[in-house]
Design a protein around this motif. Structure first.
Motif, PDB file in Angstrom:
ATOM      1  N   LEU A 255       1.176  -0.417   0.032  1.00  0.00           N
ATOM      2  CA  LEU A 255       0.122  -0.312   0.131  1.00  0.00           C
ATOM      3  C   LEU A 255       1.319   1.141  -0.030  1.00  0.00           C
ATOM      4  CD1 LEU A 255      -3.321  -0.695   2.361  1.00  0.00           C
ATOM      5  CD2 LEU A 255      -3.198  -0.525   0.216  1.00  0.00           C
ATOM      6  N   ASP A 256       1.685   1.190   0.642  1.00  0.00           N
ATOM      7  CA  ASP A 256       3.027   2.177   1.293  1.00  0.00           C
ATOM      8  C   ASP A 256       3.399   2.838  -0.320  1.00  0.00           C
ATOM      9  OD1 ASP A 256       2.501   2.484   3.172  1.00  0.00           O
ATOM     10  OD2 ASP A 256       3.482   1.620   4.572  1.00  0.00           O
ATOM     11  N   THR A 257       4.058   1.236  -1.423  1.00  0.00           N
ATOM     12  CA  THR A 257       4.525   1.549  -2.415  1.00  0.00           C
ATOM     13  C   THR A 257       3.704   2.151  -3.380  1.00  0.00           C
ATOM     14  OG1 THR A 257       5.983   0.206  -1.604  1.00  0.00           O
ATOM     15  CG2 THR A 257       5.471   0.607  -3.870  1.00  0.00           C
ATOM     16  N   GLN A 258       2.709   1.863  -3.628  1.00  0.00           N
ATOM     17  CA  GLN A 258       1.314   2.352  -4.232  1.00  0.00           C
ATOM     18  C   GLN A 258       0.838   3.560  -4.088  1.00  0.00           C
ATOM     19  OE1 GLN A 258       0.597   0.700  -7.338  1.00  0.00           O
ATOM     20  NE2 GLN A 258      -1.234   0.709  -7.905  1.00  0.00           N
ATOM     21  N   TRP A 259       0.736   3.849  -2.948  1.00  0.00           N
ATOM     22  CA  TRP A 259       0.517   5.184  -2.549  1.00  0.00           C
ATOM     23  C   TRP A 259       1.336   6.301  -3.239  1.00  0.00           C
ATOM     24  CZ3 TRP A 259      -4.191   7.083  -0.126  1.00  0.00           C
ATOM     25  CH2 TRP A 259      -4.195   8.813   0.069  1.00  0.00           C
ATOM     26  N   ALA A 260       2.449   5.921  -2.844  1.00  0.00           N
ATOM     27  CA  ALA A 260       3.903   6.475  -3.599  1.00  0.00           C
ATOM     28  C   ALA A 260       3.848   6.800  -4.813  1.00  0.00           C
ATOM     29  CB  ALA A 260       5.329   6.350  -3.314  1.00  0.00           C
ATOM     30  N   LEU A 261       3.513   5.639  -5.535  1.00  0.00           N
ATOM     31  CA  LEU A 261       3.516   5.717  -6.858  1.00  0.00           C
ATOM     32  C   LEU A 261       2.730   6.703  -7.458  1.00  0.00           C
ATOM     33  CD1 LEU A 261       4.254   1.978  -7.633  1.00  0.00           C
ATOM     34  CD2 LEU A 261       6.324   3.894  -7.642  1.00  0.00           C
ATOM     35  N   LYS A 262       1.420   6.786  -6.939  1.00  0.00           N
ATOM     36  CA  LYS A 262       0.381   7.805  -7.435  1.00  0.00           C
ATOM     37  C   LYS A 262       0.564   8.756  -6.987  1.00  0.00           C
ATOM     38  CE  LYS A 262      -4.631   7.729  -6.988  1.00  0.00           C
ATOM     39  NZ  LYS A 262      -5.998   7.403  -6.550  1.00  0.00           N
ATOM     40  N   TYR A 263       0.877   9.585  -5.921  1.00  0.00           N
ATOM     41  CA  TYR A 263       1.174  10.891  -5.337  1.00  0.00           C
ATOM     42  C   TYR A 263       2.671  11.256  -5.326  1.00  0.00           C
ATOM     43  CZ  TYR A 263      -3.648  10.089  -4.079  1.00  0.00           C
ATOM     44  OH  TYR A 263      -5.073   9.532  -4.241  1.00  0.00           O
ATOM     45  N   TRP A 264       3.252  10.517  -6.332  1.00  0.00           N
ATOM     46  CA  TRP A 264       5.187  11.286  -6.355  1.00  0.00           C
ATOM     47  C   TRP A 264       5.189  10.401  -7.883  1.00  0.00           C
ATOM     48  CZ3 TRP A 264       3.120  10.507  -1.337  1.00  0.00           C
ATOM     49  CH2 TRP A 264       3.779  11.265  -0.551  1.00  0.00           C
ATOM     50  N   PRO A 265       4.780  11.277  -8.487  1.00  0.00           N
ATOM     51  CA  PRO A 265       4.931  10.551  -9.841  1.00  0.00           C
ATOM     52  C   PRO A 265       6.187  10.437 -10.768  1.00  0.00           C
ATOM     53  CG  PRO A 265       3.211  12.690 -10.019  1.00  0.00           C
ATOM     54  CD  PRO A 265       3.994  12.404  -9.061  1.00  0.00           C
ATOM     55  N   SER A 266       7.140  11.550 -10.094  1.00  0.00           N
ATOM     56  CA  SER A 266       8.444  11.101 -10.291  1.00  0.00           C
ATOM     57  C   SER A 266       9.214   9.745  -9.894  1.00  0.00           C
ATOM     58  CB  SER A 266       9.330  12.039  -9.672  1.00  0.00           C
ATOM     59  OG  SER A 266       9.336  12.419  -8.105  1.00  0.00           O
ATOM     60  N   THR A 267       8.307   9.510  -9.129  1.00  0.00           N
ATOM     61  CA  THR A 267       9.385   7.722  -9.181  1.00  0.00           C
ATOM     62  C   THR A 267       8.844   6.570 -10.396  1.00  0.00           C
ATOM     63  OG1 THR A 267       6.612   7.218  -7.450  1.00  0.00           O
ATOM     64  CG2 THR A 267       8.412   8.281  -6.329  1.00  0.00           C
ATOM     65  N   ARG A 268       7.690   6.604 -10.488  1.00  0.00           N
ATOM     66  CA  ARG A 268       7.727   5.686 -11.901  1.00  0.00           C
ATOM     67  C   ARG A 268       9.080   5.974 -12.164  1.00  0.00           C
ATOM     68  NH1 ARG A 268       1.733   8.544 -12.555  1.00  0.00           N
ATOM     69  NH2 ARG A 268       0.879   8.305 -10.920  1.00  0.00           N
ATOM     70  N   SER A 269       9.739   6.740 -13.332  1.00  0.00           N
ATOM     71  CA  SER A 269      10.548   6.362 -14.072  1.00  0.00           C
ATOM     72  C   SER A 269      11.817   5.863 -13.421  1.00  0.00           C
ATOM     73  CB  SER A 269      10.687   7.803 -14.563  1.00  0.00           C
ATOM     74  OG  SER A 269      11.067   8.573 -13.818  1.00  0.00           O
ATOM     75  N   SER A 270      11.709   5.521 -11.689  1.00  0.00           N
ATOM     76  CA  SER A 270      13.093   5.026 -11.533  1.00  0.00           C
ATOM     77  C   SER A 270      13.503   3.869 -10.902  1.00  0.00           C
ATOM     78  CB  SER A 270      13.248   6.608 -10.089  1.00  0.00           C
ATOM     79  OG  SER A 270      13.458   7.473 -10.468  1.00  0.00           O
TER      80      SER A 270
END
Length: 459
Positions: A255-270
């Motif tokens: 959940l923590d990771t999915q929330w981070a990926l959703k609301y911090w879009p910069s993480t997705r490319s990393s």
């Protein structure tokens, strides 16, 4: 104070242990985990006797068995993985599982003896692997705080706090191998969570380089804040290694990771791969077992957020938040005693693929088959040593896209109960984490009757 503990024990049904204090606050001859358990049970049994005969009976039984177990020599050498697996299967066959009964049974069956209790204690209180005050002086080439991209959610925590929670082992190669960020679940710090399993990935293959995030409060606080640690760790580790990272989570860590990926879009490319073990992306209907619907219920914040009908879960799932943001592999077991449902496409662990990034939802009883050891009864924590969990995680990270069971020799993988490289101590150590889980939830203290409000950026 007395009435607070009485209320907590009745609400949770978990009369096992007091909070474990950090090593630096302990005496030169600190009590062991067994001593901690005995001490707290001794102090509350009178209250339990008058208010809950059932809990009094369970607390007394556990206290006595821990006392006996502290004096017993290790039986690891005389036990076998097969017999331990069979015993654990019997303990968790009843649904829903009562964790108090489960711990009592683990003790009764000799699966938590003196040597193992001491081992759990030494790592539970270790000032290194579970440290939240790590020194990580390297700075990313491109700043990642206060934001990496304009669309990122704002952090509520300062950068030093976020960076200090990241534990980087001395063996870390800073980009020569694929960094794998290990994210913990509820109740247990990351260092001890993965000590018996995925922190050993570097010994298992030459392409993986594990590190982990020790989220304060054993991830019992607001999951939205917990996600800040994950978002920062992804961008920080990617920045200092100049490479994409893999993220491997357990339980609430998904959940923590999915929330981070959703609301911090910069993480997705990393993130090249996200592997989620026993995640509850849709929450769990078993949360009331921990937080029963009494007139004035009390929970820890993140447990309240993981209720199947919580606002937090609804917010995460909205706008395709129940679909993957990066190539994702989820692994789950029907016999999960914490998260339910956990079968087929209705499993809480199940993610959709609306963005066409690639998703593999691996239901181990289906992929391996119930007739194979790898598809037998695995608990919520047992999925950390499941051989398919390991094989698919490594397959995902070694290839583009999510893990693919068709690339595995399933007859070989599923013929074992433990992942290659793990042994009986790892199995029992992982199951023994339940004792620490109970201690941490009882000792959290900041109880709430409602889940934390949704952050402004997510409304």
């Amino acid at each position: 104070m007395k009435m607070r503990f009485i209320g907590v024990y009745i609400l949770l049904g978990l009369a096992v242990a007091k909070p474990l204090r950090p090593l630096e606050h302990r005496a030169s001859n600190p009590p062991t985990l067994g001593d901690d358990v005995i001490g707290i049970l001794s102090s509350v049994t009178d209250d339990l006797a008058s208010l809950s005969p059932y809990l009094f009976s369970q607390a007394t039984s556990i206290k006595n068995k821990v006392q006996s177990a502290r004096l017993l020599p290790s039986t690891l050498n005389s036990s076998s993985v097969e017999s331990a697996a069979a015993t654990i299967s019997d303990i968790f066959r009843e649904r829903p599982a009562d964790l108090t009964v489960a711990v009592d049974e683990l003790l009764s069956q000799g699966l938590l003896v003196g040597q193992l209790l001491d081992l759990l204690n030494s790592f539970a209180n270790e000032s290194t692997i579970n440290s939240q005050n790590n020194t990580n002086p390297k700075n990313p080439t491109t700043p990642v705080y206060p934001s990496k991209l304009p669309d990122d959610a704002p952090y509520s925590l300062d950068e030093n706090t976020l960076r200090s929670a990241i534990y980087i082992p001395e063996s870390f190669t800073y980009g020569n191998k694929t960094p794998v960020i290990l994210i913990p679940g509820t109740f247990i710090p990351a260092g001890i969570t993965y000590h018996f399993s995925f922190s050993k990935l570097s010994n298992f293959t030459s392409i993986l380089d594990p590190l982990w995030v020790n989220i304060p409060g054993a991830s019992l606080g607001d999951a939205q804040v917990n996600a800040e640690y994950v978002a920062y760790a992804i961008n920080y580790i990617s920045g200092i290694t100049k490479s994409n990272v893999a993220v491997l989570s357990w339980s609430q860590g998904g959940l923590d990771t999915q929330w981070a990926l959703k609301y911090w879009p910069s993480t997705r490319s990393s993130v090249k791969d996200f592997v989620a073990i026993s995640p509850d992306f849709h929450g769990t209907i078993l949360a009331p077992v921990i937080c029963p619907g009494l007139p004035s219920p009390s929970c820890t914040p993140s447990v309240a957020q993981q209720i199947y009908t919580s606002k937090y879960i609804a917010t995460l799932r909205a706008d395709d938040g129940d679909s993957a943001y990066v190539p994702t592999t989820t692994l789950f077991s029907t016999f999960d005693e914490i998260v339910e449902p956990m079968s087929g496409e209705y499993a809480s662990a199940y993610l959709l693929d609306a963005r066409n990034v690639g998703v593999t939802n691996a239901w181990v009883q289906q992929v391996c088959g119930i007739g194979k050891l790898g598809g037998s009864i695995y608990t919520h924590e047992g999925m950390l040593y499941n051989p398919l969990s390991w094989a698919l995680a490594i397959d995902a990270i070694a290839h583009d896209g999510p893990g693919d069971p068709s690339r595995l020799d399933l007859d070989k993988v599923c013929s074992n109960f433990l992942a290659e490289g793990l042994d009986l101590e790892d199995l029992l150590g992982t199951e023994g984490l339940l004792l620490l889980a109970v201690a941490n939830i009882i000792g959290y203290g900041s109880w709430t009757a409602t889940e934390p409000p949704i952050k402004a950026y997510a409304r």
